[in-house]
Motif scaffolding. Sequence first.
Motif, PDB file in Angstrom:
ATOM      1  N   ALA A 141      26.638 -20.153  -7.603  1.00  0.00           N
ATOM      2  CA  ALA A 141      25.526 -19.198  -7.553  1.00  0.00           C
ATOM      3  C   ALA A 141      25.483 -18.286  -8.772  1.00  0.00           C
ATOM      4  CB  ALA A 141      25.613 -18.365  -6.277  1.00  0.00           C
ATOM      5  N   ASP A 142      26.619 -17.705  -9.149  1.00  0.00           N
ATOM      6  CA  ASP A 142      26.603 -16.766 -10.271  1.00  0.00           C
ATOM      7  C   ASP A 142      26.372 -17.486 -11.592  1.00  0.00           C
ATOM      8  OD1 ASP A 142      29.256 -17.913  -9.955  1.00  0.00           O
ATOM      9  OD2 ASP A 142      29.868 -16.580 -11.582  1.00  0.00           O
ATOM     10  N   LEU A 143      26.902 -18.709 -11.721  1.00  0.00           N
ATOM     11  CA  LEU A 143      26.686 -19.479 -12.935  1.00  0.00           C
ATOM     12  C   LEU A 143      25.204 -19.777 -13.124  1.00  0.00           C
ATOM     13  CD1 LEU A 143      27.811 -21.148 -15.330  1.00  0.00           C
ATOM     14  CD2 LEU A 143      28.026 -23.071 -13.755  1.00  0.00           C
ATOM     15  N   ILE A 144      24.563 -20.185 -12.057  1.00  0.00           N
ATOM     16  CA  ILE A 144      23.135 -20.511 -12.118  1.00  0.00           C
ATOM     17  C   ILE A 144      22.308 -19.258 -12.351  1.00  0.00           C
ATOM     18  CG2 ILE A 144      21.188 -21.374 -10.769  1.00  0.00           C
ATOM     19  CD1 ILE A 144      23.311 -23.188  -9.340  1.00  0.00           C
ATOM     20  N   ARG A 145      22.670 -18.160 -11.690  1.00  0.00           N
ATOM     21  CA  ARG A 145      21.905 -16.925 -11.825  1.00  0.00           C
ATOM     22  C   ARG A 145      21.981 -16.385 -13.250  1.00  0.00           C
ATOM     23  NH1 ARG A 145      23.829 -14.717  -7.758  1.00  0.00           N
ATOM     24  NH2 ARG A 145      25.525 -13.570  -8.705  1.00  0.00           N
ATOM     25  N   THR A 146      23.177 -16.443 -13.848  1.00  0.00           N
ATOM     26  CA  THR A 146      23.313 -15.891 -15.190  1.00  0.00           C
ATOM     27  C   THR A 146      22.681 -16.782 -16.236  1.00  0.00           C
ATOM     28  OG1 THR A 146      25.485 -16.964 -15.435  1.00  0.00           O
ATOM     29  CG2 THR A 146      25.446 -14.687 -14.638  1.00  0.00           C
ATOM     30  N   ARG A 147      22.447 -18.046 -15.902  1.00  0.00           N
ATOM     31  CA  ARG A 147      21.869 -18.955 -16.884  1.00  0.00           C
ATOM     32  C   ARG A 147      20.372 -19.159 -16.694  1.00  0.00           C
ATOM     33  NH1 ARG A 147      25.521 -18.616 -20.788  1.00  0.00           N
ATOM     34  NH2 ARG A 147      27.583 -19.258 -20.100  1.00  0.00           N
ATOM     35  N   ASP A 148      19.802 -18.561 -15.638  1.00  0.00           N
ATOM     36  CA  ASP A 148      18.377 -18.760 -15.405  1.00  0.00           C
ATOM     37  C   ASP A 148      17.529 -18.144 -16.513  1.00  0.00           C
ATOM     38  OD1 ASP A 148      18.444 -20.292 -13.179  1.00  0.00           O
ATOM     39  OD2 ASP A 148      18.308 -18.632 -11.760  1.00  0.00           O
ATOM     40  N   ALA A 149      17.964 -16.996 -17.008  1.00  0.00           N
ATOM     41  CA  ALA A 149      17.193 -16.316 -18.045  1.00  0.00           C
ATOM     42  C   ALA A 149      17.274 -17.086 -19.361  1.00  0.00           C
ATOM     43  CB  ALA A 149      17.737 -14.898 -18.244  1.00  0.00           C
ATOM     44  N   LYS A 150      16.258 -16.906 -20.192  1.00  0.00           N
ATOM     45  CA  LYS A 150      16.239 -17.566 -21.491  1.00  0.00           C
ATOM     46  C   LYS A 150      17.436 -17.114 -22.321  1.00  0.00           C
ATOM     47  CE  LYS A 150      13.626 -17.618 -25.801  1.00  0.00           C
ATOM     48  NZ  LYS A 150      12.446 -17.071 -26.512  1.00  0.00           N
ATOM     49  N   ARG A 151      18.078 -18.055 -23.009  1.00  0.00           N
ATOM     50  CA  ARG A 151      19.189 -17.714 -23.902  1.00  0.00           C
ATOM     51  C   ARG A 151      18.605 -17.170 -25.200  1.00  0.00           C
ATOM     52  NH1 ARG A 151      24.463 -18.905 -24.479  1.00  0.00           N
ATOM     53  NH2 ARG A 151      24.422 -20.202 -22.615  1.00  0.00           N
ATOM     54  N   ILE A 152      18.906 -15.930 -25.493  1.00  0.00           N
ATOM     55  CA  ILE A 152      18.357 -15.272 -26.679  1.00  0.00           C
ATOM     56  C   ILE A 152      19.395 -15.311 -27.792  1.00  0.00           C
ATOM     57  CG2 ILE A 152      17.500 -13.084 -27.612  1.00  0.00           C
ATOM     58  CD1 ILE A 152      16.549 -12.444 -24.741  1.00  0.00           C
ATOM     59  N   ARG A 153      18.963 -15.711 -28.976  1.00  0.00           N
ATOM     60  CA  ARG A 153      19.847 -15.778 -30.131  1.00  0.00           C
ATOM     61  C   ARG A 153      19.582 -14.598 -31.062  1.00  0.00           C
ATOM     62  NH1 ARG A 153      19.104 -20.719 -33.476  1.00  0.00           N
ATOM     63  NH2 ARG A 153      16.920 -20.077 -33.345  1.00  0.00           N
ATOM     64  N   ILE A 154      20.574 -14.246 -31.843  1.00  0.00           N
ATOM     65  CA  ILE A 154      20.398 -13.183 -32.826  1.00  0.00           C
ATOM     66  C   ILE A 154      19.288 -13.565 -33.800  1.00  0.00           C
ATOM     67  CG2 ILE A 154      21.501 -12.024 -34.785  1.00  0.00           C
ATOM     68  CD1 ILE A 154      24.065 -11.948 -33.197  1.00  0.00           C
ATOM     69  N   GLU A 155      19.174 -14.859 -34.099  1.00  0.00           N
ATOM     70  CA  GLU A 155      18.121 -15.313 -34.989  1.00  0.00           C
ATOM     71  C   GLU A 155      16.735 -14.990 -34.408  1.00  0.00           C
ATOM     72  OE1 GLU A 155      16.162 -16.513 -38.094  1.00  0.00           O
ATOM     73  OE2 GLU A 155      18.347 -16.333 -38.000  1.00  0.00           O
ATOM     74  N   ASP A 156      16.576 -15.153 -33.086  1.00  0.00           N
ATOM     75  CA  ASP A 156      15.308 -14.803 -32.435  1.00  0.00           C
ATOM     76  C   ASP A 156      15.009 -13.311 -32.590  1.00  0.00           C
ATOM     77  OD1 ASP A 156      15.201 -17.448 -31.504  1.00  0.00           O
ATOM     78  OD2 ASP A 156      16.353 -16.925 -29.703  1.00  0.00           O
ATOM     79  N   ILE A 157      16.038 -12.494 -32.433  1.00  0.00           N
ATOM     80  CA  ILE A 157      15.874 -11.039 -32.544  1.00  0.00           C
ATOM     81  C   ILE A 157      15.454 -10.655 -33.958  1.00  0.00           C
ATOM     82  CG2 ILE A 157      17.130  -8.835 -32.477  1.00  0.00           C
ATOM     83  CD1 ILE A 157      18.834 -10.099 -30.205  1.00  0.00           C
ATOM     84  N   LEU A 158      16.101 -11.248 -34.957  1.00  0.00           N
ATOM     85  CA  LEU A 158      15.751 -10.947 -36.344  1.00  0.00           C
ATOM     86  C   LEU A 158      14.289 -11.287 -36.636  1.00  0.00           C
ATOM     87  CD1 LEU A 158      18.992 -12.191 -38.125  1.00  0.00           C
ATOM     88  CD2 LEU A 158      18.169  -9.841 -38.062  1.00  0.00           C
ATOM     89  N   LYS A 159      13.823 -12.410 -36.135  1.00  0.00           N
ATOM     90  CA  LYS A 159      12.442 -12.821 -36.383  1.00  0.00           C
ATOM     91  C   LYS A 159      11.450 -11.857 -35.730  1.00  0.00           C
ATOM     92  CE  LYS A 159      13.352 -17.773 -36.934  1.00  0.00           C
ATOM     93  NZ  LYS A 159      13.219 -19.133 -36.358  1.00  0.00           N
TER      94      LYS A 159
END
Length: 483
Positions: free
Chosen positions: A379-397
């Motif tokens: 349950a916790d593995l699935i819950r923590t992975r449901d959200a989009k994985r954000i990369r530092i590269e995405d933040i910089l852009k």
Amino acid sequence: MSGSDTSTQSQRELWTRVRARLKTAVGEDVFTSWFARLELEELVEDLVHLSAPTRFLCSWVQSNYADRIVEAFRNDVPEAARLQVTMRVNGQARPRLAPAPEAAAETPALQPAAAPSPSPAPAAPRLVRDNSKGDALSGSAIDPRMTFENFVAGTANEMAFGVARQIAHAAINDTVTFNPVYVHSTVGLGKSHLLNAIAHAVSQADPSKNIVYLTADHFMYHFISAVQRQSALGFKEWLRRVDLLLIDDMQFLQGKSATEFGHTLGTLLTGAKQVVVAGDAPPRDLEMLDERVRSRLSGGLVVPITAFDIELRRAIVQRRADQVNARFGMQFPAAVIDYISRAVISHGRDLDGAVNRLVAANQLTGELITVPLAEKTLADLIRTRDAKRIRIEDILKIVSRHFKVPRNELLSARRSRDVVRPRQIAMYLAKALTSRSLPEIGRRFGGRDHTTVLHSVRKVEQLIKDDLELGQEIELLKRMLEE
């Protein structure tokens, strides 16, 4: 004196006292950076055995702080004379290593941490290196489990898999195919597996080949240590004698080490030596490298590994379940394999972790492996992975576009207000929305110190409290990143 002579309680008390002495001696910042994650494993005769969570930390502490740590122990343990730092795997320290041989005076004695010793995989060389001139320099450890035979190929990674096999075949036959080769993907999609597999296949077929596999942090450690010991020329010569150079986690290479990599890359390519590099972003986004190096990497073969589709996830889970069945006689019903494949959508390591959790749950509770058990256990593995994985590269852009500040200026040393504020906000978002540590974030923002990142995070947190409009603006950026 031995580990058995000292009770667990007294050993904990001893380590608490030693840590206090070290913190007083080196200061809070240095202690947090290099000593806070060390643990005392045992005391054996005159040897102090500590463990650390990463290879780089093991190497750095062993090389730079051994005398200081031993001295801190001598107040309580007068016979303490030597230090050994090994890497912890899954919360447990590796066995102590054999003492390293004395190195020649002109060559730095750089020893990597021990390689993993999985069972029941066959034993493999702990490292791949050139011993033709008695060098003490060595590559990072090769994982014997990461072979071509154990790699699960699918639509997302079949090109990278095919290229890796072709590179290995060519190297065995003294030819060079695509050069350089750059493999990139987000974390956990198999880059390291392919680099290890190439090294393993070539070394098994021809042990005389001079193969060097280095993670970026190991490359930096070797280079920095060589400079400190005035052996930089020996380090460069060691790298330039290789037949096959594999560099992993390229995104962590920073500073003068990145410049040295550029020189090494140029020399090896001119000499028709095969170079394979892996990182978490395309070459054009590796801001820590100068334009010429990025151009050379881009001019080779750039191979992406994309997110796993459900067919590949199912194949990975099935392979892992078959291994469990062969070892423990434990059956994974098709419905459970299907559930894991659909529910765990992040990457291969989480798929392996899901299977391991169910095996542990079965062994500890005796419950049959069923979908309800999977739902409860994962349950916790699935819950923590449901959200989009954000990369530092995405933040910089996003930050660059929103504040109209060029991306390279966010990573530069410029101190004007129109650059500093967006840079601080980007660091704050990196800390808030990714799992990267402060030192990792600092490295991705132009090689800054972790204290700079911490200052930026605290500064933005205070600004959010004081400026409602800015707080709303940052929430907008978060929503843009999470969409």
